[in-house]
Design an enzyme around this catalytic site. Sequence first.
Site, PDB file in Angstrom:
ATOM      1  N   MET A  30       0.847  -1.193   0.000  1.00  0.00           N
ATOM      2  CA  MET A  30       0.000   0.000   0.000  1.00  0.00           C
ATOM      3  C   MET A  30       0.889   1.252   0.000  1.00  0.00           C
ATOM      4  O   MET A  30       0.432   2.343   0.353  1.00  0.00           O
ATOM      5  CB  MET A  30      -0.939  -0.004   1.209  1.00  0.00           C
ATOM      6  CG  MET A  30      -1.905  -1.190   1.182  1.00  0.00           C
ATOM      7  SD  MET A  30      -3.404  -0.919   2.120  1.00  0.00           S
ATOM      8  CE  MET A  30      -2.771  -0.657   3.752  1.00  0.00           C
ATOM      9  N   GLY A  31       2.166   1.092  -0.370  1.00  0.00           N
ATOM     10  CA  GLY A  31       3.069   2.235  -0.446  1.00  0.00           C
ATOM     11  C   GLY A  31       3.604   2.616   0.934  1.00  0.00           C
ATOM     12  O   GLY A  31       3.551   1.837   1.874  1.00  0.00           O
ATOM     13  N   HIS A  34       9.250   1.452   3.317  1.00  0.00           N
ATOM     14  CA  HIS A  34      10.331   1.479   4.301  1.00  0.00           C
ATOM     15  C   HIS A  34      11.196   0.249   4.041  1.00  0.00           C
ATOM     16  O   HIS A  34      10.975  -0.486   3.055  1.00  0.00           O
ATOM     17  CB  HIS A  34       9.768   1.501   5.731  1.00  0.00           C
ATOM     18  CG  HIS A  34       8.732   0.447   6.008  1.00  0.00           C
ATOM     19  ND1 HIS A  34       9.010  -0.905   5.987  1.00  0.00           N
ATOM     20  CD2 HIS A  34       7.407   0.549   6.285  1.00  0.00           C
ATOM     21  CE1 HIS A  34       7.915  -1.585   6.269  1.00  0.00           C
ATOM     22  NE2 HIS A  34       6.913  -0.737   6.435  1.00  0.00           N
ATOM     23  N   GLY A  36      11.296  -2.568   5.265  1.00  0.00           N
ATOM     24  CA  GLY A  36      10.566  -3.838   5.177  1.00  0.00           C
ATOM     25  C   GLY A  36      10.113  -4.103   3.747  1.00  0.00           C
ATOM     26  O   GLY A  36      10.270  -5.216   3.228  1.00  0.00           O
ATOM     27  N   HIS A  37       9.548  -3.060   3.109  1.00  0.00           N
ATOM     28  CA  HIS A  37       9.149  -3.226   1.701  1.00  0.00           C
ATOM     29  C   HIS A  37      10.370  -3.504   0.825  1.00  0.00           C
ATOM     30  O   HIS A  37      10.330  -4.329  -0.089  1.00  0.00           O
ATOM     31  CB  HIS A  37       8.455  -1.955   1.189  1.00  0.00           C
ATOM     32  CG  HIS A  37       7.174  -1.636   1.898  1.00  0.00           C
ATOM     33  ND1 HIS A  37       7.051  -0.584   2.771  1.00  0.00           N
ATOM     34  CD2 HIS A  37       5.956  -2.231   1.857  1.00  0.00           C
ATOM     35  CE1 HIS A  37       5.800  -0.544   3.228  1.00  0.00           C
ATOM     36  NE2 HIS A  37       5.127  -1.527   2.701  1.00  0.00           N
ATOM     37  N   GLY A 147       5.470 -10.113   4.113  1.00  0.00           N
ATOM     38  CA  GLY A 147       6.266 -10.040   5.337  1.00  0.00           C
ATOM     39  C   GLY A 147       5.628 -10.830   6.475  1.00  0.00           C
ATOM     40  O   GLY A 147       4.404 -10.893   6.600  1.00  0.00           O
ATOM     41  N   LYS A 149       5.741  -9.948   9.501  1.00  0.00           N
ATOM     42  CA  LYS A 149       5.200  -9.064  10.539  1.00  0.00           C
ATOM     43  C   LYS A 149       3.679  -9.173  10.550  1.00  0.00           C
ATOM     44  O   LYS A 149       3.043  -9.239  11.590  1.00  0.00           O
ATOM     45  CB  LYS A 149       5.636  -7.613  10.268  1.00  0.00           C
ATOM     46  CG  LYS A 149       5.618  -6.756  11.497  1.00  0.00           C
ATOM     47  CD  LYS A 149       4.559  -5.712  11.642  1.00  0.00           C
ATOM     48  CE  LYS A 149       4.184  -4.906  10.487  1.00  0.00           C
ATOM     49  NZ  LYS A 149       3.121  -3.962  10.734  1.00  0.00           N
ATOM     50  N   ASP A 150       3.080  -9.197   9.363  1.00  0.00           N
ATOM     51  CA  ASP A 150       1.630  -9.374   9.238  1.00  0.00           C
ATOM     52  C   ASP A 150       1.344 -10.872   9.173  1.00  0.00           C
ATOM     53  O   ASP A 150       0.934 -11.409   8.132  1.00  0.00           O
ATOM     54  CB  ASP A 150       1.125  -8.648   7.983  1.00  0.00           C
ATOM     55  CG  ASP A 150       1.357  -7.159   8.078  1.00  0.00           C
ATOM     56  OD1 ASP A 150       0.843  -6.532   9.009  1.00  0.00           O
ATOM     57  OD2 ASP A 150       2.091  -6.612   7.233  1.00  0.00           O
ATOM     58  N   SER A 186       4.515   1.138   8.104  1.00  0.00           N
ATOM     59  CA  SER A 186       4.217   2.480   7.581  1.00  0.00           C
ATOM     60  C   SER A 186       3.535   3.323   8.658  1.00  0.00           C
ATOM     61  O   SER A 186       3.647   4.541   8.676  1.00  0.00           O
ATOM     62  CB  SER A 186       3.303   2.380   6.368  1.00  0.00           C
ATOM     63  OG  SER A 186       3.889   1.547   5.402  1.00  0.00           O
TER      64      SER A 186
HETATM   65  O1  PAF Z   1       0.052  -5.579   3.719  1.00  0.00           O
HETATM   66  C1  PAF Z   1      -0.418  -4.704   2.963  1.00  0.00           C
HETATM   67  O2  PAF Z   1       0.240  -3.701   2.654  1.00  0.00           O
HETATM   68  C2  PAF Z   1      -1.830  -4.887   2.416  1.00  0.00           C
HETATM   69  O3  PAF Z   1      -2.658  -5.495   3.347  1.00  0.00           O
HETATM   70  C3  PAF Z   1      -1.866  -5.634   1.072  1.00  0.00           C
HETATM   71  C4  PAF Z   1      -1.364  -7.063   1.209  1.00  0.00           C
HETATM   72  C5  PAF Z   1      -1.023  -4.910   0.041  1.00  0.00           C
HETATM   73  C6  PAF Z   1      -3.298  -5.696   0.542  1.00  0.00           C
HETATM   74  O4  PAF Z   1      -3.809  -4.426   0.318  1.00  0.00           O
END
Ligand code: PAF
Length: 299
Positions: A30-31, A34, A36-37, A147, A149-150, A186
Amino acid sequence: MIILHDLDDVRRCCDDARRAGRTVGLVATMGGFHEGHRSLMRAARAGTDLVVVSLFVNPTQFGSGEDLAGYPRDLDGDAAVAAAEGVDVLFAPTVDGMYPDPPRTTVHVAGLTERLCGTSRGTHFDGVATVVTKLFAIVGPCTAYFGRKDAQQLAVVRRLAIDLNLPVEVVGCPLLRDLDGVALSSRNAYLDPQERRAATVLVRALRRAADAIRAGERDPVAIRDLAAATIATESRVRLDYAEIVDAETIEPVTCVQGSVLLAVAAFVGPARLIDNLAIHATDDQIALDLGVVAEEQSA
Ligand code: PAF
């Protein structure tokens, strides 16, 4: 790197790549990029030929009163980060592009979505499961990097890919932490300096629980209560939950055995933060995974 907004352009690009014998990697985001991305992008870059990063603040996964309007949005800044990580395609659809009509179809992953964050965030996981299924349908056969983390989201995504026979390999990537131990998110951007210091209580709680497990504690209630009591010592932090669940089914467990998670969520100022300790226990061995410090990983 090319930036595509149109779903059909992305589908064509991925189909062309596969036709040419190349593999496709997807990082759904979702932009608000950081480290992690970045680590997910690097994993995709190392593992696949065409790396697609989706950037879409998905409205259907935010409840009323949540931070949809204020969620960090910086397409140019995020595009620069993605380009620096060697991403090939940044897929940034519009809300109308993703949801041209009010959708009548929702992907609901029963059971796994009803505990932990599902309790306080109502239809959140239906929104996540539906948009991830749409992204998988648009990108097609690929390896998708999420990740740890989620952790609940990862379990939900793994399960929907299995249940719907989607040609997607779902890969879980390490949870990353800042130097102060706070898990990268984020939403950390919402914290003022005092709240940021207070937020470290989450990892302190997980570390105390890890110490107790190392010392032989195996009772999930005792471990969970220890984490909750630690979080309660911080007046700026309000606990949402501390639970020990099976890592795959997200069902509560009666004993720490196999792959389980100690998952915590708490409100810190304007942010709701989540964190977890992954535990892999056999009769004679126990492995505890609190993630890695971001600097160490990129070094
Ligand atoms: O983890 C996220 O950033 C969001 O939940 C995802 C997986 C991109 C779905 O919108």
